[in-house]
Scaffold this motif. Structure first.
Motif, PDB file in Angstrom:
ATOM      1  N   ASN A 104      -4.139  49.710  -1.858  1.00  0.00           N
ATOM      2  CA  ASN A 104      -3.402  50.169  -0.567  1.00  0.00           C
ATOM      3  C   ASN A 104      -3.178  51.503  -0.817  1.00  0.00           C
ATOM      4  O   ASN A 104      -2.289  52.098  -1.496  1.00  0.00           O
ATOM      5  CB  ASN A 104      -2.141  49.115  -0.358  1.00  0.00           C
TER       6      ASN A 104
ATOM      7  N   VAL B 120      -2.073  53.062   2.165  1.00  0.00           N
ATOM      8  CA  VAL B 120      -1.501  53.376   3.537  1.00  0.00           C
ATOM      9  C   VAL B 120      -0.119  52.950   3.594  1.00  0.00           C
ATOM     10  O   VAL B 120      -0.095  51.755   3.246  1.00  0.00           O
ATOM     11  CB  VAL B 120      -2.390  52.574   4.699  1.00  0.00           C
TER      12      VAL B 120
ATOM     13  N   THR C 297       3.081  50.957   4.327  1.00  0.00           N
ATOM     14  CA  THR C 297       2.894  49.781   5.149  1.00  0.00           C
ATOM     15  C   THR C 297       4.346  49.074   5.053  1.00  0.00           C
ATOM     16  O   THR C 297       4.907  49.052   3.900  1.00  0.00           O
ATOM     17  CB  THR C 297       1.826  48.554   4.601  1.00  0.00           C
TER      18      THR C 297
ATOM     19  N   SER D 270      -5.282  47.422   1.292  1.00  0.00           N
ATOM     20  CA  SER D 270      -6.232  48.036   2.553  1.00  0.00           C
ATOM     21  C   SER D 270      -7.551  47.881   2.191  1.00  0.00           C
ATOM     22  O   SER D 270      -8.428  48.172   3.188  1.00  0.00           O
ATOM     23  CB  SER D 270      -5.792  49.381   3.059  1.00  0.00           C
TER      24      SER D 270
ATOM     25  N   SER E 136      -9.099  39.559   2.382  1.00  0.00           N
ATOM     26  CA  SER E 136      -7.948  40.663   3.339  1.00  0.00           C
ATOM     27  C   SER E 136      -6.992  39.592   4.011  1.00  0.00           C
ATOM     28  O   SER E 136      -7.233  38.602   4.606  1.00  0.00           O
ATOM     29  CB  SER E 136      -8.902  41.613   4.005  1.00  0.00           C
ATOM     30  N   PRO E 137      -5.904  40.138   3.950  1.00  0.00           N
ATOM     31  CA  PRO E 137      -5.441  41.497   3.681  1.00  0.00           C
ATOM     32  C   PRO E 137      -4.487  41.235   2.450  1.00  0.00           C
ATOM     33  O   PRO E 137      -4.007  42.487   1.867  1.00  0.00           O
ATOM     34  CB  PRO E 137      -4.520  41.938   5.023  1.00  0.00           C
ATOM     35  N   ASN E 138      -4.306  40.387   1.762  1.00  0.00           N
ATOM     36  CA  ASN E 138      -3.322  40.244   0.675  1.00  0.00           C
ATOM     37  C   ASN E 138      -3.762  39.354  -0.512  1.00  0.00           C
ATOM     38  O   ASN E 138      -3.011  38.867  -1.207  1.00  0.00           O
ATOM     39  CB  ASN E 138      -1.943  39.883   1.250  1.00  0.00           C
TER      40      ASN E 138
END
Length: 136
Positions: free
Chosen positions: A6, A8, A10, A21, A35-37
Protein backbone atom coordinates in the motif's frame (compact mmCIF):
# COMPACT_ATOMS: atom_id res chain seq x y z
CA UNK A 1 5.82 -15.85 -3.92
CA UNK A 2 3.92 -12.62 -3.82
CA UNK A 3 4.53 -9.06 -2.67
CA UNK A 4 1.53 -6.88 -1.75
CA UNK A 5 1.78 -3.22 -0.83
CA UNK A 6 0.00 0.00 0.00
CA UNK A 7 1.52 3.32 -1.01
CA UNK A 8 -1.59 5.49 -0.68
CA UNK A 9 -2.48 7.16 2.64
CA UNK A 10 -5.61 5.33 3.76
CA UNK A 11 -7.67 5.84 6.92
CA UNK A 12 -8.25 2.79 9.10
CA UNK A 13 -10.62 2.58 12.07
CA UNK A 14 -9.65 1.01 15.40
CA UNK A 15 -9.92 -2.75 14.95
CA UNK A 16 -10.03 -2.27 11.18
CA UNK A 17 -8.38 -4.35 8.49
CA UNK A 18 -5.36 -2.80 6.78
CA UNK A 19 -5.96 -2.49 3.03
CA UNK A 20 -3.41 -3.05 0.28
CA UNK A 21 -3.45 -1.12 -2.99
CA UNK A 22 -1.80 -3.72 -5.22
CA UNK A 23 0.55 -6.64 -5.74
CA UNK A 24 3.77 -7.22 -7.65
CA UNK A 25 6.37 -9.94 -8.07
CA UNK A 26 3.82 -12.76 -8.09
CA UNK A 27 5.37 -16.09 -9.04
CA UNK A 28 3.48 -19.36 -9.06
CA UNK A 29 0.02 -20.11 -7.66
CA UNK A 30 0.73 -20.76 -3.99
CA UNK A 31 0.01 -17.19 -2.81
CA UNK A 32 -2.63 -14.88 -4.27
CA UNK A 33 -3.82 -11.32 -3.54
CA UNK A 34 -7.55 -10.90 -3.06
CA UNK A 35 -8.10 -7.13 -3.11
CA UNK A 36 -8.33 -5.05 -1.03
CA UNK A 37 -6.99 -6.75 2.07
CA UNK A 38 -6.57 -10.54 1.84
CA UNK A 39 -3.62 -12.76 0.97
CA UNK A 40 -4.59 -16.34 0.17
CA UNK A 41 -2.19 -19.25 0.64
CA UNK A 42 -3.52 -21.92 -1.71
CA UNK A 43 -1.14 -24.86 -1.38
CA UNK A 44 0.00 -27.14 1.42
CA UNK A 45 3.40 -26.18 2.83
CA UNK A 46 5.32 -23.68 4.93
CA UNK A 47 5.40 -19.96 4.15
CA UNK A 48 7.73 -17.22 5.31
CA UNK A 49 5.81 -13.95 5.60
CA UNK A 50 7.56 -10.64 6.24
CA UNK A 51 5.25 -7.69 6.83
CA UNK A 52 6.21 -4.06 7.45
CA UNK A 53 3.93 -1.09 8.09
CA UNK A 54 4.23 2.66 8.58
CA UNK A 55 1.22 3.89 10.53
CA UNK A 56 0.15 7.34 11.76
CA UNK A 57 -2.15 6.90 14.78
CA UNK A 58 -4.79 9.51 15.65
CA UNK A 59 -3.79 9.40 19.33
CA UNK A 60 -0.58 9.01 21.32
CA UNK A 61 0.07 5.57 22.77
CA UNK A 62 0.79 2.07 21.57
CA UNK A 63 -0.17 0.84 18.11
CA UNK A 64 -0.51 -2.91 17.67
CA UNK A 65 -0.89 -4.68 14.33
CA UNK A 66 -1.90 -8.34 14.39
CA UNK A 67 -2.04 -11.02 11.71
CA UNK A 68 -5.44 -12.63 11.27
CA UNK A 69 -5.38 -16.22 9.98
CA UNK A 70 -8.67 -17.60 8.67
CA UNK A 71 -10.60 -15.11 10.78
CA UNK A 72 -8.69 -15.77 14.02
CA UNK A 73 -6.43 -13.04 15.41
CA UNK A 74 -2.96 -14.45 16.08
CA UNK A 75 -1.46 -13.95 19.52
CA UNK A 76 2.04 -14.72 18.19
CA UNK A 77 2.29 -12.84 14.86
CA UNK A 78 1.95 -9.36 16.35
CA UNK A 79 3.98 -6.15 16.25
CA UNK A 80 3.66 -2.94 18.22
CA UNK A 81 5.26 0.46 18.64
CA UNK A 82 4.55 3.52 20.77
CA UNK A 83 4.44 7.23 20.07
CA UNK A 84 4.07 10.17 22.42
CA UNK A 85 2.40 12.37 19.78
CA UNK A 86 -0.69 11.75 17.67
CA UNK A 87 0.12 11.62 13.97
CA UNK A 88 3.76 10.66 14.45
CA UNK A 89 4.59 7.66 12.26
CA UNK A 90 5.36 4.31 13.86
CA UNK A 91 7.12 1.51 12.00
CA UNK A 92 6.04 -2.04 12.74
CA UNK A 93 7.47 -5.29 11.36
CA UNK A 94 5.91 -8.72 11.74
CA UNK A 95 7.90 -11.77 10.59
CA UNK A 96 5.95 -15.04 10.56
CA UNK A 97 6.12 -18.68 9.58
CA UNK A 98 2.77 -20.17 8.60
CA UNK A 99 2.06 -23.82 7.90
CA UNK A 100 -0.84 -24.77 5.61
CA UNK A 101 -2.06 -28.33 6.05
CA UNK A 102 -4.45 -30.38 3.97
CA UNK A 103 -8.10 -30.14 4.95
CA UNK A 104 -9.54 -33.55 5.88
CA UNK A 105 -6.54 -35.26 4.23
CA UNK A 106 -7.58 -33.94 0.84
CA UNK A 107 -5.36 -31.14 -0.46
CA UNK A 108 -7.55 -30.48 -3.48
CA UNK A 109 -10.60 -29.34 -1.51
CA UNK A 110 -10.99 -26.09 0.46
CA UNK A 111 -7.33 -25.67 1.28
CA UNK A 112 -7.03 -21.86 1.19
CA UNK A 113 -5.61 -20.04 4.20
CA UNK A 114 -6.51 -16.35 4.36
CA UNK A 115 -4.18 -13.78 5.88
CA UNK A 116 -5.21 -10.24 6.87
CA UNK A 117 -3.82 -7.62 9.26
CA UNK A 118 -5.76 -5.56 11.80
CA UNK A 119 -4.70 -2.47 13.74
CA UNK A 120 -5.63 -1.63 17.33
CA UNK A 121 -6.13 2.14 17.00
CA UNK A 122 -7.54 4.50 14.40
CA UNK A 123 -5.10 6.22 12.08
CA UNK A 124 -3.64 6.33 8.61
CA UNK A 125 -1.66 3.56 6.97
CA UNK A 126 0.90 5.44 4.89
CA UNK A 127 2.80 2.46 3.55
CA UNK A 128 2.85 -1.28 3.92
CA UNK A 129 4.51 -4.26 2.32
CA UNK A 130 3.98 -7.97 2.80
CA UNK A 131 6.23 -10.52 1.10
CA UNK A 132 5.10 -14.14 1.12
CA UNK A 133 7.51 -16.88 0.11
CA UNK A 134 6.65 -20.60 0.04
CA UNK A 135 9.69 -22.33 1.53
CA UNK A 136 8.59 -25.99 1.59
Amino acid sequence: MIQVYNNVNTSVVAGGIIPFSGSINRRGCSALFSSPNTIKLTQKGSYLINASFTYLPTAAGTVTISMVINGVTSTINVGSSSTSTAGNPVNISIPALIRVNCNNNCCAIDNDTEIKYIVSVAGIISSSEVVVTKIV
